[in-house]
Write a protein that holds these residues in place. Structure first.
Motif, PDB file in Angstrom:
ATOM      1  N   THR A   1       0.809  -1.219   0.000  1.00  0.00           N
ATOM      2  CA  THR A   1       0.000   0.000   0.000  1.00  0.00           C
ATOM      3  C   THR A   1       0.845   1.274   0.000  1.00  0.00           C
ATOM      4  N   GLY A   2       2.153   1.147   0.087  1.00  0.00           N
ATOM      5  CA  GLY A   2       3.027   2.315   0.027  1.00  0.00           C
ATOM      6  C   GLY A   2       3.185   2.817  -1.400  1.00  0.00           C
ATOM      7  N   SER A   3       3.834   3.955  -1.560  1.00  0.00           N
ATOM      8  CA  SER A   3       3.937   4.556  -2.897  1.00  0.00           C
ATOM      9  C   SER A   3       4.768   3.707  -3.856  1.00  0.00           C
ATOM     10  N   ILE A   4       5.838   3.097  -3.389  1.00  0.00           N
ATOM     11  CA  ILE A   4       6.662   2.259  -4.268  1.00  0.00           C
ATOM     12  C   ILE A   4       5.978   0.914  -4.506  1.00  0.00           C
ATOM     13  N   GLY A   5       5.468   0.299  -3.463  1.00  0.00           N
ATOM     14  CA  GLY A   5       4.745  -0.961  -3.629  1.00  0.00           C
ATOM     15  C   GLY A   5       3.574  -0.816  -4.585  1.00  0.00           C
ATOM     16  N   SER A   6       2.859   0.291  -4.489  1.00  0.00           N
ATOM     17  CA  SER A   6       1.725   0.540  -5.386  1.00  0.00           C
ATOM     18  C   SER A   6       2.178   0.713  -6.828  1.00  0.00           C
ATOM     19  N   ALA A   7       3.274   1.428  -7.026  1.00  0.00           N
ATOM     20  CA  ALA A   7       3.785   1.640  -8.387  1.00  0.00           C
ATOM     21  C   ALA A   7       4.258   0.326  -9.003  1.00  0.00           C
ATOM     22  N   VAL A   8       4.934  -0.491  -8.212  1.00  0.00           N
ATOM     23  CA  VAL A   8       5.402  -1.790  -8.706  1.00  0.00           C
ATOM     24  C   VAL A   8       4.210  -2.684  -9.031  1.00  0.00           C
ATOM     25  N   ARG A   9       3.240  -2.700  -8.153  1.00  0.00           N
ATOM     26  CA  ARG A   9       2.028  -3.497  -8.379  1.00  0.00           C
ATOM     27  C   ARG A   9       1.362  -3.111  -9.694  1.00  0.00           C
ATOM     28  N   LYS A  10       1.163  -1.820  -9.884  1.00  0.00           N
ATOM     29  CA  LYS A  10       0.489  -1.328 -11.087  1.00  0.00           C
ATOM     30  C   LYS A  10       1.245  -1.746 -12.350  1.00  0.00           C
TER      31      LYS A  10
ATOM     32  N   ASP B   1      22.076 -16.383   1.801  1.00  0.00           N
ATOM     33  CA  ASP B   1      22.310 -17.186   0.597  1.00  0.00           C
ATOM     34  C   ASP B   1      21.262 -16.909  -0.478  1.00  0.00           C
ATOM     35  N   LEU B   2      20.490 -15.848  -0.303  1.00  0.00           N
ATOM     36  CA  LEU B   2      19.433 -15.522  -1.258  1.00  0.00           C
ATOM     37  C   LEU B   2      20.002 -14.926  -2.538  1.00  0.00           C
ATOM     38  N   ASN B   3      19.243 -15.018  -3.592  1.00  0.00           N
ATOM     39  CA  ASN B   3      19.511 -14.331  -4.852  1.00  0.00           C
ATOM     40  C   ASN B   3      18.825 -12.970  -4.709  1.00  0.00           C
ATOM     41  N   TYR B   4      19.599 -11.925  -4.505  1.00  0.00           N
ATOM     42  CA  TYR B   4      19.014 -10.641  -4.127  1.00  0.00           C
ATOM     43  C   TYR B   4      19.481  -9.500  -5.025  1.00  0.00           C
ATOM     44  N   THR B   5      18.668  -8.470  -5.046  1.00  0.00           N
ATOM     45  CA  THR B   5      19.047  -7.169  -5.584  1.00  0.00           C
ATOM     46  C   THR B   5      18.617  -6.136  -4.554  1.00  0.00           C
ATOM     47  N   ILE B   6      19.560  -5.305  -4.142  1.00  0.00           N
ATOM     48  CA  ILE B   6      19.276  -4.208  -3.223  1.00  0.00           C
ATOM     49  C   ILE B   6      19.197  -2.941  -4.063  1.00  0.00           C
ATOM     50  N   ILE B   7      18.053  -2.292  -4.023  1.00  0.00           N
ATOM     51  CA  ILE B   7      17.847  -1.056  -4.784  1.00  0.00           C
ATOM     52  C   ILE B   7      18.022   0.114  -3.823  1.00  0.00           C
ATOM     53  N   ARG B   8      18.839   1.102  -4.233  1.00  0.00           N
ATOM     54  CA  ARG B   8      19.175   2.240  -3.368  1.00  0.00           C
ATOM     55  C   ARG B   8      18.752   3.547  -4.030  1.00  0.00           C
ATOM     56  N   PRO B   9      17.453   3.806  -4.100  1.00  0.00           N
ATOM     57  CA  PRO B   9      17.013   5.021  -4.790  1.00  0.00           C
ATOM     58  C   PRO B   9      17.288   6.284  -3.985  1.00  0.00           C
ATOM     59  N   GLY B  10      17.341   7.394  -4.719  1.00  0.00           N
ATOM     60  CA  GLY B  10      17.387   8.706  -4.081  1.00  0.00           C
ATOM     61  C   GLY B  10      15.976   9.115  -3.689  1.00  0.00           C
ATOM     62  N   TRP B  11      15.717  10.384  -3.718  1.00  0.00           N
ATOM     63  CA  TRP B  11      14.391  10.887  -3.346  1.00  0.00           C
ATOM     64  C   TRP B  11      13.388  10.575  -4.442  1.00  0.00           C
ATOM     65  N   TYR B  12      12.198  10.146  -4.042  1.00  0.00           N
ATOM     66  CA  TYR B  12      11.151   9.774  -4.997  1.00  0.00           C
ATOM     67  C   TYR B  12      10.416  11.003  -5.503  1.00  0.00           C
ATOM     68  N   ASN B  13      10.032  10.926  -6.783  1.00  0.00           N
ATOM     69  CA  ASN B  13       9.130  11.927  -7.338  1.00  0.00           C
ATOM     70  C   ASN B  13       8.179  11.220  -8.301  1.00  0.00           C
ATOM     71  N   ASN B  14       7.329  11.976  -8.946  1.00  0.00           N
ATOM     72  CA  ASN B  14       6.354  11.404  -9.875  1.00  0.00           C
ATOM     73  C   ASN B  14       6.697  11.714 -11.325  1.00  0.00           C
ATOM     74  N   GLY B  15       7.965  11.922 -11.600  1.00  0.00           N
ATOM     75  CA  GLY B  15       8.411  12.257 -12.943  1.00  0.00           C
ATOM     76  C   GLY B  15       8.358  11.077 -13.899  1.00  0.00           C
ATOM     77  N   PRO B  16       8.901  11.284 -15.094  1.00  0.00           N
ATOM     78  CA  PRO B  16       8.885  10.227 -16.117  1.00  0.00           C
ATOM     79  C   PRO B  16       9.874   9.105 -15.782  1.00  0.00           C
ATOM     80  N   ILE B  17       9.754   8.014 -16.507  1.00  0.00           N
ATOM     81  CA  ILE B  17      10.694   6.902 -16.350  1.00  0.00           C
ATOM     82  C   ILE B  17      12.010   7.305 -17.007  1.00  0.00           C
ATOM     83  N   ASN B  18      13.020   7.466 -16.178  1.00  0.00           N
ATOM     84  CA  ASN B  18      14.340   7.897 -16.629  1.00  0.00           C
ATOM     85  C   ASN B  18      15.301   7.654 -15.473  1.00  0.00           C
ATOM     86  N   TYR B  19      16.172   6.668 -15.613  1.00  0.00           N
ATOM     87  CA  TYR B  19      17.059   6.338 -14.504  1.00  0.00           C
ATOM     88  C   TYR B  19      18.337   5.699 -15.009  1.00  0.00           C
TER      89      TYR B  19
END
Length: 190
Positions: free
Chosen positions: A10-19, A138-156
């Motif tokens: 229900t958070g902003s990132i979880g919601s965006a990923v879900r969508k 021992d997991l297969n992992y990716t740690i994502i380290r984002p900066g500050w979130y905004n609602n801009g376009p997809i560009n990273y």
């Protein structure tokens, strides 16, 4: 067809990923949140589970049978990571994608500001401890380290551990786009 768990749905990132997962994949989603009752579900693709990221019984039930776990939380990240990793190990689920924050590896370039030692910074400490715990698993992992979130376009851009950050702000859509790529391209950045 893959099955995935979003912890922090229900958070902003979880919601965006879900969508984005619903729009671009056929993944069957389990949405895990303390406030799961707020979710309006896509009946044929989603299940909601109300639970805490520190409740081992609830986590075991939610993680069982999943192909991946995506985590986007705030709070006591080290404790959350410990409980989630344990539940994943108990249930034989290997793929973890976990959101932390920029600065946990002192990778912030001087032009962006101070890059404090994470174990002495009260904001970064729990994020760094969570990352350390994940890296020691021992997991297969990716740690994502984002900066500050905004609602801009997809560009990273992606920076690996040990490389200086190239930017500061990142859109929620960009994070979601990267997570979907990590899920659909199993050998990407793991």
């Amino acid at each position: 067809m893959k099955k995935g768990l979003i912890i922090g749905a229900t958070g902003s990132i979880g919601s965006a990923v879900r969508k984005m997962l619903l729009a671009k994949t056929d993944v069957q989603l389990t949405l895990y949140s303390r406030r799961a009752s707020r979710l309006k579900l896509t009946v044929d693709r989603e299940t909601a589970v109300a639970g805490s990221a520190t409740d081992d019984d609830q986590l075991n039930q939610a993680i069982k049978g999943q192909d991946f776990v995506f985590v986007a939380l705030s709070g006591d990240m080290n404790s959350f990571a410990a409980h989630i990793i344990s539940a994943m190990e108990r249930n034989g689920v290997q793929r973890l994608i976990f959101i932390t924050t920029m600065g946990i590896y002192q990778e912030i370039p001087a032009w962006l500001g101070d890059s404090p030692e994470p174990y002495h910074n009260p904001i970064l400490k729990s994020f760094r401890q969570a990352a350390d715990r994940i890296e020691q698993s021992d997991l297969n992992y990716t740690i994502i380290r984002p900066g500050w979130y905004n609602n801009g376009p997809i560009n990273y851009e992606i920076t690996q551990k040990g490389e200086p950050f190239g930017g500061h702000d990142v859109s929620r859509g960009s994070i979601a786009d990267y997570v979907v790529k990590l899920i659909t391209e199993p050998t990407l950045d793991n």
